[in-house]
Design a protein around this motif. Structure first.
Motif, mmCIF file in Angstrom:
data_model
loop_
_atom_site.group_PDB
_atom_site.id
_atom_site.type_symbol
_atom_site.label_atom_id
_atom_site.label_comp_id
_atom_site.label_asym_id
_atom_site.label_seq_id
_atom_site.Cartn_x
_atom_site.Cartn_y
_atom_site.Cartn_z
ATOM 1 N N CYS A 193 -15.188 0.046 -2.578
ATOM 2 C CA CYS A 193 -14.095 0.997 -2.739
ATOM 3 C C CYS A 193 -12.740 0.336 -2.527
ATOM 4 C CB CYS A 193 -14.236 2.143 -1.747
ATOM 5 S SG CYS A 193 -15.597 3.295 -2.086
ATOM 6 N N PHE A 194 -12.714 -0.742 -1.755
ATOM 7 C CA PHE A 194 -11.468 -1.411 -1.407
ATOM 8 C C PHE A 194 -11.355 -2.792 -2.046
ATOM 9 C CE2 PHE A 194 -12.875 1.339 2.062
ATOM 10 C CZ PHE A 194 -11.771 2.158 2.229
ATOM 11 N N THR A 195 -12.186 -3.053 -3.034
ATOM 12 C CA THR A 195 -12.257 -4.392 -3.611
ATOM 13 C C THR A 195 -11.991 -4.347 -5.108
ATOM 14 O OG1 THR A 195 -13.955 -4.950 -1.981
ATOM 15 C CG2 THR A 195 -13.688 -6.456 -3.824
ATOM 16 N N ARG A 196 -11.186 -5.277 -5.580
ATOM 17 C CA ARG A 196 -10.921 -5.454 -7.005
ATOM 18 C C ARG A 196 -11.280 -6.885 -7.394
ATOM 19 N NH1 ARG A 196 -10.616 -0.994 -5.662
ATOM 20 N NH2 ARG A 196 -8.959 0.544 -6.026
ATOM 21 N N ASP A 197 -11.443 -7.101 -8.682
ATOM 22 C CA ASP A 197 -11.745 -8.446 -9.153
ATOM 23 C C ASP A 197 -10.681 -9.424 -8.667
ATOM 24 O OD1 ASP A 197 -13.930 -7.449 -10.472
ATOM 25 O OD2 ASP A 197 -12.947 -7.323 -12.427
ATOM 26 N N ARG A 198 -11.129 -10.552 -8.179
ATOM 27 C CA ARG A 198 -10.291 -11.661 -7.746
ATOM 28 C C ARG A 198 -9.530 -11.400 -6.452
ATOM 29 N NH1 ARG A 198 -9.855 -11.386 -13.159
ATOM 30 N NH2 ARG A 198 -7.890 -10.229 -13.086
ATOM 31 N N ASP A 199 -9.830 -10.308 -5.737
ATOM 32 C CA ASP A 199 -9.234 -10.118 -4.419
ATOM 33 C C ASP A 199 -9.734 -11.206 -3.473
ATOM 34 O OD1 ASP A 199 -7.795 -7.915 -5.125
ATOM 35 O OD2 ASP A 199 -9.089 -6.447 -4.136
ATOM 36 N N ASP A 200 -8.858 -11.661 -2.585
ATOM 37 C CA ASP A 200 -9.198 -12.711 -1.627
ATOM 38 C C ASP A 200 -9.091 -12.147 -0.217
ATOM 39 O OD1 ASP A 200 -9.605 -14.944 -0.104
ATOM 40 O OD2 ASP A 200 -7.845 -16.040 -0.832
ATOM 41 N N PHE A 201 -10.229 -11.898 0.415
ATOM 42 C CA PHE A 201 -10.266 -11.312 1.746
ATOM 43 C C PHE A 201 -10.312 -12.371 2.850
ATOM 44 C CE2 PHE A 201 -11.418 -7.721 -0.827
ATOM 45 C CZ PHE A 201 -11.026 -6.608 -0.104
ATOM 46 N N SER A 202 -9.918 -13.589 2.561
ATOM 47 C CA SER A 202 -10.042 -14.661 3.546
ATOM 48 C C SER A 202 -8.987 -14.589 4.641
ATOM 49 C CB SER A 202 -9.949 -16.030 2.842
ATOM 50 O OG SER A 202 -8.678 -16.190 2.208
ATOM 51 N N ALA A 203 -7.887 -13.866 4.412
ATOM 52 C CA ALA A 203 -6.824 -13.797 5.414
ATOM 53 C C ALA A 203 -6.209 -12.406 5.395
ATOM 54 C CB ALA A 203 -5.767 -14.866 5.148
ATOM 55 N N VAL A 204 -6.801 -11.494 6.164
ATOM 56 C CA VAL A 204 -6.380 -10.097 6.182
ATOM 57 C C VAL A 204 -5.711 -9.784 7.519
ATOM 58 C CG1 VAL A 204 -7.162 -7.702 6.098
ATOM 59 C CG2 VAL A 204 -8.200 -9.405 4.597
ATOM 60 N N SER A 205 -4.467 -9.329 7.458
ATOM 61 C CA SER A 205 -3.713 -9.030 8.670
ATOM 62 C C SER A 205 -3.725 -7.545 9.041
ATOM 63 C CB SER A 205 -2.261 -9.491 8.512
ATOM 64 O OG SER A 205 -2.208 -10.893 8.328
ATOM 65 N N THR A 206 -4.043 -6.677 8.070
ATOM 66 C CA THR A 206 -4.164 -5.238 8.343
ATOM 67 C C THR A 206 -5.537 -4.787 7.862
ATOM 68 O OG1 THR A 206 -1.783 -4.985 7.961
ATOM 69 C CG2 THR A 206 -3.085 -2.976 8.053
ATOM 70 N N PRO A 207 -6.548 -4.934 8.714
ATOM 71 C CA PRO A 207 -7.911 -4.627 8.270
ATOM 72 C C PRO A 207 -8.193 -3.144 8.096
ATOM 73 C CG PRO A 207 -7.899 -5.234 10.582
ATOM 74 C CD PRO A 207 -6.521 -5.492 10.068
ATOM 75 N N PHE A 208 -7.392 -2.273 8.729
ATOM 76 C CA PHE A 208 -7.663 -0.834 8.598
ATOM 77 C C PHE A 208 -6.381 -0.046 8.815
ATOM 78 C CE2 PHE A 208 -8.576 3.338 10.482
ATOM 79 C CZ PHE A 208 -9.416 3.872 9.507
ATOM 80 N N ALA A 209 -6.206 0.988 7.988
ATOM 81 C CA ALA A 209 -5.088 1.909 8.165
ATOM 82 C C ALA A 209 -5.524 3.308 7.764
ATOM 83 C CB ALA A 209 -3.879 1.477 7.347
ATOM 84 N N LEU A 210 -5.086 4.284 8.541
ATOM 85 C CA LEU A 210 -5.236 5.700 8.214
ATOM 86 C C LEU A 210 -3.852 6.212 7.826
ATOM 87 C CD1 LEU A 210 -6.602 8.565 8.324
ATOM 88 C CD2 LEU A 210 -5.969 8.596 10.749
#
Length: 444
Positions: free
Chosen positions: A173-190
């Motif tokens: 649901c949170f992933t698109r082609d070529r997204d790079d999740f190797s360096a995520v600074s905001t892992p969750f937001a409401l």
């Protein structure tokens, strides 16, 4: 929080937990194999991270049991309030008359989420205390300058008053082609809007699990008809649609010939507000129906829903002026190919329902001050595709964007005060720039 623990035991007995057995419950951590789970918030944010609460004008780092976002000296919405209450195991975002409310976990050092995206799940417990006049969505960061959002207004309202419940989202649901999740600074937001109160606990990523929620397929969302479900629109969007259908029926019954129909989003809807004097000068003589078919907030799929649910019934215009797509960009950072497909689907629907009409397809208007902004660049890419829809016959593509810009491509607030919507003078610019093409199609 005893009530959370009690619910967790019931959920376990009912086999609501993830198929891996790795789903934690509030007050209980560490389930599953080592490395299978990454906790983001459990009785506080994970080590090396912190919580921030924000509205659209300010933000505040959360420290203590209760935080209210400070108001600026001259607030744009004086009555709005956004804050968070922090308990032993959960945090509760509350917002009133808010355009935008945000509760997020930020990390001091970026997290590598590649083990959880796209095959894993995002799981957390949620308690919707009040959502009758509000809406929520969830976001997961996907790298620098990248975040993905899942709207949740309708399900959240259905959860109101039912206590703590586990939610499990597939990470796709949170992933698109070529997204790079190797360096995520905001892992969750409401995020919230309107008025509401919602609690969050036990936020975690799992490498595998069984989702109990769904989300739109981002590859087909723009071409899948759907009503607009936003906290600020849900109470009037449907009634507005029905009112405009009634106006079309009245015109048809009275034998009033509607020669021009404008279709679009808030920029088109603006003809009946800021642009109303310009409308009277240029289009009232055509008995044009543009005041009815521009709906603020619409994406391509929302326009498509309206077309398929009677928006054009009884009409037989000479020209349809169509512009839509900037909300696909602004709300979802959508792939230009996907947005263009949504526009194409609307063109096909219009041609099917109005076989005698010519279509004047407008390039999506510029937004943001600088020509190299992300949203401006996406819209420019969409427009490049839309230009190919001009068939030299019934569909004419027209790009009048330069009429709003300076020579170097800058967009001024004197032209669009919020760098998106037009003032009265800009509606006059629109009308004059479009006039030659409109007259040519009317005379065909």
């Amino acid at each position: 929080m005893t009530h959370i623990k009690q619910f967790a035991r019931l959920a376990l007995a009912a086999s609501v937990l993830l198929a891996t057995g790795a789903c934690t419950t509030a007050g209980k951590q560490g389930a599953g194999k080592q490395g299978d789970e990454l906790s983001i918030y459990a009785a506080g944010p994970r080590a090396g991270s912190h919580v921030v609460v924000a509205d659209f004008e300010a933000s505040q780092r959360v420290a203590g049991a209760s935080v209210l976002v400070p108001k600026p000296a001259v607030p744009k919405v004086a009555a709005s309030r956004v804050g968070v209450d922090v308990g032993q195991e959960a945090m509760t975002l509350h917002f009133k008359d808010a355009w935008y409310a945000n509760l997020r976990v930020e990390t001091d050092a970026p997290l590598d989420l590649r083990a959880y995206a796209p095959a894993g799940v995002l799981a957390f417990d949620m308690n919707v205390e009040d959502m009758a006049q509000g809406g929520v969505s969830f976001k997961v960061g996907c790298g620098k300058g990248c975040e993905r959002q899942v709207p949740f207004l309708v399900p959240a309202r259905a959860m109101a008053g039912k206590g703590w419940q586990p939610l499990v989202f597939p990470m796709r649901c949170f992933t698109r082609d070529r997204d790079d999740f190797s360096a995520v600074s905001t892992p969750f937001a409401l995020e919230g809007s309107g008025t509401g109160r919602v609690g969050i606990a036990q936020v975690r990523f799992l490498k595998s699990g069984t989702p109990n929620t769904s989300c739109p397929d981002y590859k087909t969302q723009s071409v899948t008809p759907e009503m607009l479900n936003q906290s600020w629109s849900i109470n009037h969007w449907g009634p507005r649609h029905e009112a405009k259908k009634a106006e079309a029926r009245r015109r048809n019954a009275a034998g009033e010939k509607t020669r021009i129909v404008f279709i679009g989003d808030s920029i088109t809807e603006g003809w009946e507000k800021t642009g109303a004097p310009v409308w009277q000068r240029h289009y009232a003589k055509y008995n044009a129906l543009g005041l009815g078919l521009g709906f603020g907030g619409d994406h391509t799929e929302n326009v498509l829903w309206r077309l398929q649910h009677g928006a054009l019934d009884g009409l037989d215009p000479k020209v349809v002026v169509l512009m839509v797509g900037t909300n696909n960009t602004g709300d979802r950072l959508e792939n230009p190919v996907t947005t263009a497909a949504g526009v194409r689907r609307n063109i096909d629907e219009i041609q099917q329902r109005l076989p005698n009409a010519n279509i004047l397809l407008l390039a999506i208007f510029p937004r943001d001050e600088k020509p190299d902004s992300q949203l401006r660049r996406i819209n420019d890419q969409v427009n490049a595709i839309l230009s190919g829809f001009d068939d030299g016959k019934r569909i004419a593509f027209l790009d009048i964007n330069q009429a709003f810009l300076t020579a170097d491509g800058t967009l001024s607030r004197e032209v669009m005060p919020d760098l998106l919507h037009l003032n009265e003078q800009s509606y006059e610019v629109w009308a004059r720039a479009m006039e030659p093409a409109l007259q040519r199609l009317l005379s065909q």
